[in-house]
Every structure is written in C-alpha cells, then in structure tokens.
Design a protein around this motif. Structure first.
Motif, PDB file in Angstrom:
ATOM      1  N   LYS A 125       7.718  13.421  42.984  1.00 24.23           N
ATOM      2  CA  LYS A 125       8.171  14.530  43.838  1.00 24.23           C
ATOM      3  C   LYS A 125       7.118  15.052  44.812  1.00 24.23           C
ATOM      4  N   VAL A 126       5.829  14.872  44.518  1.00 27.39           N
ATOM      5  CA  VAL A 126       4.790  15.487  45.352  1.00 27.39           C
ATOM      6  C   VAL A 126       3.883  14.475  46.043  1.00 27.39           C
ATOM      7  N   GLY A 127       3.893  13.212  45.597  1.00 23.65           N
ATOM      8  CA  GLY A 127       2.988  12.212  46.165  1.00 23.65           C
ATOM      9  C   GLY A 127       3.322  11.927  47.613  1.00 23.65           C
ATOM     10  N   GLY A 128       2.335  12.085  48.505  1.00 20.11           N
ATOM     11  CA  GLY A 128       2.571  11.980  49.940  1.00 20.11           C
ATOM     12  C   GLY A 128       2.686  10.559  50.445  1.00 20.11           C
ATOM     13  N   ALA A 129       3.045  10.462  51.717  1.00 20.84           N
ATOM     14  CA  ALA A 129       3.171   9.165  52.380  1.00 20.84           C
ATOM     15  C   ALA A 129       1.811   8.695  52.872  1.00 20.84           C
ATOM     16  N   TRP A 130       1.706   7.403  53.102  1.00 24.28           N
ATOM     17  CA  TRP A 130       0.576   6.840  53.855  1.00 24.28           C
ATOM     18  C   TRP A 130       1.147   6.286  55.147  1.00 24.28           C
ATOM     19  N   GLU A 131       0.578   6.723  56.266  1.00 21.10           N
ATOM     20  CA  GLU A 131       1.101   6.362  57.574  1.00 21.10           C
ATOM     21  C   GLU A 131       0.790   4.889  57.873  1.00 21.10           C
ATOM     22  N   TRP A 132       1.471   4.338  58.868  1.00 25.90           N
ATOM     23  CA  TRP A 132       1.204   2.966  59.278  1.00 25.90           C
ATOM     24  C   TRP A 132      -0.267   2.818  59.653  1.00 25.90           C
ATOM     25  N   HIS A 133      -0.905   1.810  59.085  1.00 26.61           N
ATOM     26  CA  HIS A 133      -2.311   1.559  59.400  1.00 26.61           C
ATOM     27  C   HIS A 133      -2.684   0.140  58.999  1.00 26.61           C
ATOM     28  N   GLN A 134      -3.815  -0.280  59.486  1.00 24.71           N
ATOM     29  CA  GLN A 134      -4.503  -1.473  58.996  1.00 24.71           C
ATOM     30  C   GLN A 134      -5.742  -1.001  58.247  1.00 24.71           C
ATOM     31  N   ASP A 135      -6.114  -1.681  57.192  1.00 19.22           N
ATOM     32  CA  ASP A 135      -7.355  -1.305  56.517  1.00 19.22           C
ATOM     33  C   ASP A 135      -8.542  -1.414  57.471  1.00 19.22           C
ATOM     34  N   TYR A 136      -8.488  -2.417  58.360  1.00 21.12           N
ATOM     35  CA  TYR A 136      -9.577  -2.563  59.326  1.00 21.12           C
ATOM     36  C   TYR A 136      -9.575  -1.430  60.354  1.00 21.12           C
ATOM     37  N   GLY A 137      -8.460  -0.705  60.463  1.00 18.31           N
ATOM     38  CA  GLY A 137      -8.468   0.504  61.281  1.00 18.31           C
ATOM     39  C   GLY A 137      -9.442   1.538  60.735  1.00 18.31           C
TER      40      GLY A 137
ATOM     41  N   ASN B 107       8.468   0.579  43.734  1.00 20.44           N
ATOM     42  CA  ASN B 107       9.730   0.172  44.341  1.00 20.44           C
ATOM     43  C   ASN B 107      10.056   1.101  45.507  1.00 20.44           C
ATOM     44  N   LYS B 108      11.161   0.832  46.156  1.00 20.82           N
ATOM     45  CA  LYS B 108      11.534   1.602  47.338  1.00 20.82           C
ATOM     46  C   LYS B 108      11.721   3.082  46.999  1.00 20.82           C
ATOM     47  N   GLU B 109      12.199   3.353  45.783  1.00 21.42           N
ATOM     48  CA  GLU B 109      12.496   4.732  45.386  1.00 21.42           C
ATOM     49  C   GLU B 109      11.223   5.575  45.216  1.00 21.42           C
ATOM     50  N   ASN B 110      10.145   4.975  44.722  1.00 19.18           N
ATOM     51  CA  ASN B 110       8.940   5.784  44.496  1.00 19.18           C
ATOM     52  C   ASN B 110       7.831   5.510  45.510  1.00 19.18           C
ATOM     53  N   GLY B 111       8.192   4.925  46.652  1.00 24.02           N
ATOM     54  CA  GLY B 111       7.242   4.813  47.755  1.00 24.02           C
ATOM     55  C   GLY B 111       6.337   3.609  47.681  1.00 24.02           C
ATOM     56  N   CYS B 112       6.895   2.430  47.405  1.00 21.13           N
ATOM     57  CA  CYS B 112       6.074   1.219  47.333  1.00 21.13           C
ATOM     58  C   CYS B 112       5.521   0.875  48.722  1.00 21.13           C
ATOM     59  N   LEU B 113       4.562  -0.035  48.737  1.00 22.30           N
ATOM     60  CA  LEU B 113       3.955  -0.446  49.992  1.00 22.30           C
ATOM     61  C   LEU B 113       4.968  -1.214  50.843  1.00 22.30           C
ATOM     62  N   GLN B 114       5.012  -0.865  52.117  1.00 25.78           N
ATOM     63  CA  GLN B 114       5.780  -1.609  53.111  1.00 25.78           C
ATOM     64  C   GLN B 114       4.793  -2.358  53.997  1.00 25.78           C
ATOM     65  N   VAL B 115       5.106  -3.605  54.318  1.00 22.01           N
ATOM     66  CA  VAL B 115       4.231  -4.395  55.178  1.00 22.01           C
ATOM     67  C   VAL B 115       5.061  -5.013  56.300  1.00 22.01           C
TER      68      VAL B 115
ATOM     69  N   GLU C 240       6.074   5.329  51.770  1.00 20.88           N
ATOM     70  CA  GLU C 240       6.776   6.613  51.831  1.00 20.88           C
ATOM     71  C   GLU C 240       6.243   7.555  50.748  1.00 20.88           C
ATOM     72  N   ALA C 241       6.557   8.833  50.903  1.00 20.76           N
ATOM     73  CA  ALA C 241       6.268   9.806  49.846  1.00 20.76           C
ATOM     74  C   ALA C 241       7.052   9.435  48.584  1.00 20.76           C
ATOM     75  N   ASN C 242       6.508   9.800  47.435  1.00 18.98           N
ATOM     76  CA  ASN C 242       7.190   9.544  46.167  1.00 18.98           C
ATOM     77  C   ASN C 242       8.110  10.715  45.846  1.00 18.98           C
ATOM     78  N   LEU C 243       9.387  10.552  46.145  1.00 17.27           N
ATOM     79  CA  LEU C 243      10.372  11.597  45.880  1.00 17.27           C
ATOM     80  C   LEU C 243      11.172  11.315  44.609  1.00 17.27           C
ATOM     81  N   SER C 244      10.753  10.301  43.861  1.00 14.62           N
ATOM     82  CA  SER C 244      11.456   9.921  42.638  1.00 14.62           C
ATOM     83  C   SER C 244      10.964  10.758  41.459  1.00 14.62           C
TER      84      SER C 244
END
Length: 284
Positions: free
Chosen positions: A108-120, A144-152, A209-213
C-alpha cells in the motif's frame, strides 16, 4: 542450480533484449535465509533510505558497497552469480562488485520507480563503459504486476544512454525518448517468483509501479563492473576490486556476520542526487 554456467542461447538472448530471466536461480532455503536476514538484521533496517517518487510515495532501500562475510555477501560473491556475470560481460577483465541494495516495497505504501537506466545514475559516477556494467535482481518475494514488479522495454539498451533529470528524489529518463522507445519496442512486465534472477544491461530502460497490493515486494539487486571499467567520480573502492568468489553452498553452510560491518551509502553522499546542471534540460 546444478550447472552454474549460462547456455549460449541465454547469453545471446541477454545481448539481444538487454535482460535475461533465470528461473529458480536461488533455492527456497537460500531465499528463506536471505529474507529472514533482511527482516531481522537491525543494520539493514537502520540504514534504509527513503526515496520519494513524484507523488511522494516512499520506497526503501539499503545500499552497501563492499561484499562481505554476511549472508548477502555470500550471495553476491557466489560462484553462480559471478560465473553468469562474467559470461554476460565477457572475459576482458575480472568481475568487481560495485554495490548491492535491498529494495523494500511495502504493501500500500511502496512508491514507484520512474523510467530510468542504471547508467543514467552511474554516468554521474563517471563510469566509462556501460557495456561493462550489469545488475542482477534476485526476488525474495513474488514480484508481479499487482505489487509493482519491474517493467522493462525490450531491446532499449541499444539506444545508448538517454539524458536523465530529477523526478522526485529519483533520477528519471527523458520521457520523450522513453515514449519513443515504447512506440518502437515491447514493454515487458518481469513476473518473478522468489529465487528467480533477472540480469539486465546498464542501459536497459526500466521502471516499477507503486505497490498498491496487500503483499510486500522485496528483492536484492547487485551491480557489477569489469575491472577494466574506470570510474572517475566514485569514492568507494569496491568497483575496482575483483570479487573474492565463494562456493554456492556458503549461503547456507558458512557462518555469517551481521550486516553491521557493511559500508552503507548515506543519502548525502550519493552523486546521483547531486545536480550537475544538465538535468534541467530533461523532459521528465
């Protein structure tokens, strides 16, 4: 894993799409020990940093440099990880451990990580060769998608470095280029089970995404570089020190120290959070 080496097909897939998922990389017993240590080790909790996303939601991470004689050190120095990293980065030079971080996205409280590259981020550390940098994520809980897994964005490492600016307290990629990449390449949600590993290139565009699960999403991400890769603005020494590899059974069998001996990052010392001037030119 009975065979710690990646297949030629796996290596080819990594270079083509910029990432590789290896299912069951760590055993259930290994994951249980890592997760219980993460929860119960006071040093891990006391050194956690809050990082705000654009909406003000917080993700917690604990980041340390030297890979020591604690259970996480045994994982990051394990034969199976270093063998795979060496295969993916090539044998030009020996593998060094730059840093590791425990990512803690609470329900419910874990925030999102914005689009980035690690080399950024690591561009500010002035690493010279992004192809000699890699991150390895090991899931400690389901992702998973519900708890904010990594998107690439599959194949986006081939774009090269994208300009980055500040997005909340994070460093985010120029959204014009991100949107161009999303029009051109496939968006993938990396669904991981505990013990699965995700290897990804330093220029791969990714977010979460933020973890809203109702369930936590915890993972450890270890970052490696070849010793031939110079960093002109990095004060730690781990990035140029070859890993002292330990056998895979060290995670379960060897006596482990507390993480209180680890050299944790302090927020005020993070070069990624310091302005250089060019961030204002980035569309985030």
């Amino acid at each position: 894993m009975l065979n710690t080496k990646l297949s030629p097909e796996q290596i080819s897939l990594y270079h083509e799409q910029g990432y590789l998922v290896v299912k069951g990389f760590c055993t259930t017993r290994e994951v249980d020990k890592l997760y219980q240590t993460a929860i119960n080790d006071h040093a891990m909790r006391n050194n956690a940093l809050d990082v705000n996303d654009q909406s003000g939601k917080k993700s917690k991470l604990s980041l340390w440099f030297t890979s020591g004689n604690d259970v996480f050190g045994y994982l990051t120095r394990s034969q199976k990880i270093i063998t795979a990293v060496q295969q993916l980065l090539g044998d030009k030079a020996r593998v060094c451990h730059f840093h590791s971080k425990l990512m803690q996205k609470e329900p419910k409280v874990g925030g999102a990580w914005e689009w980035h590259q690690d080399y950024g981020y690591w561009y500010k550390n002035q690493f010279m060769f992004p192809d000699e940098l890699i991150s390895v994520m090991v899931a400690l809980t389901p992702a998973n998608k519900e708890n904010g897994c990594l998107q690439v964005i599959k194949g986006s490492h081939k774009i090269g470095r994208v300009n980055h600016g500040f997005s909340g307290e994070q460093v985010g990629a120029d959204m014009q280029m991100v949107n161009n990449a999303l029009k051109t390449m496939e968006l993938v949600y990396t669904d991981l089970q505990p013990g699965d590993a995700l290897f990804f290139h330093s220029n791969l565009l990714h977010r979460s995404e933020a973890n809203l699960s109702d369930h936590p999403r915890w993972s450890i991400i270890s970052c490696y570089s070849l010793q031939s890769n110079l960093a002109y603005n990095e004060t730690s020494t781990s990035w140029r020190t070859p890993v002292d590899v330990v056998p895979d059974d060290a995670i379960l069998q060897w006596e482990a120290e507390s993480l209180s001996k680890a050299d944790f990052l302090k927020k005020e010392n993070d070069p990624a959070l310091k302005e250089t001037g060019w961030e204002q030119e980035v569309n985030t």
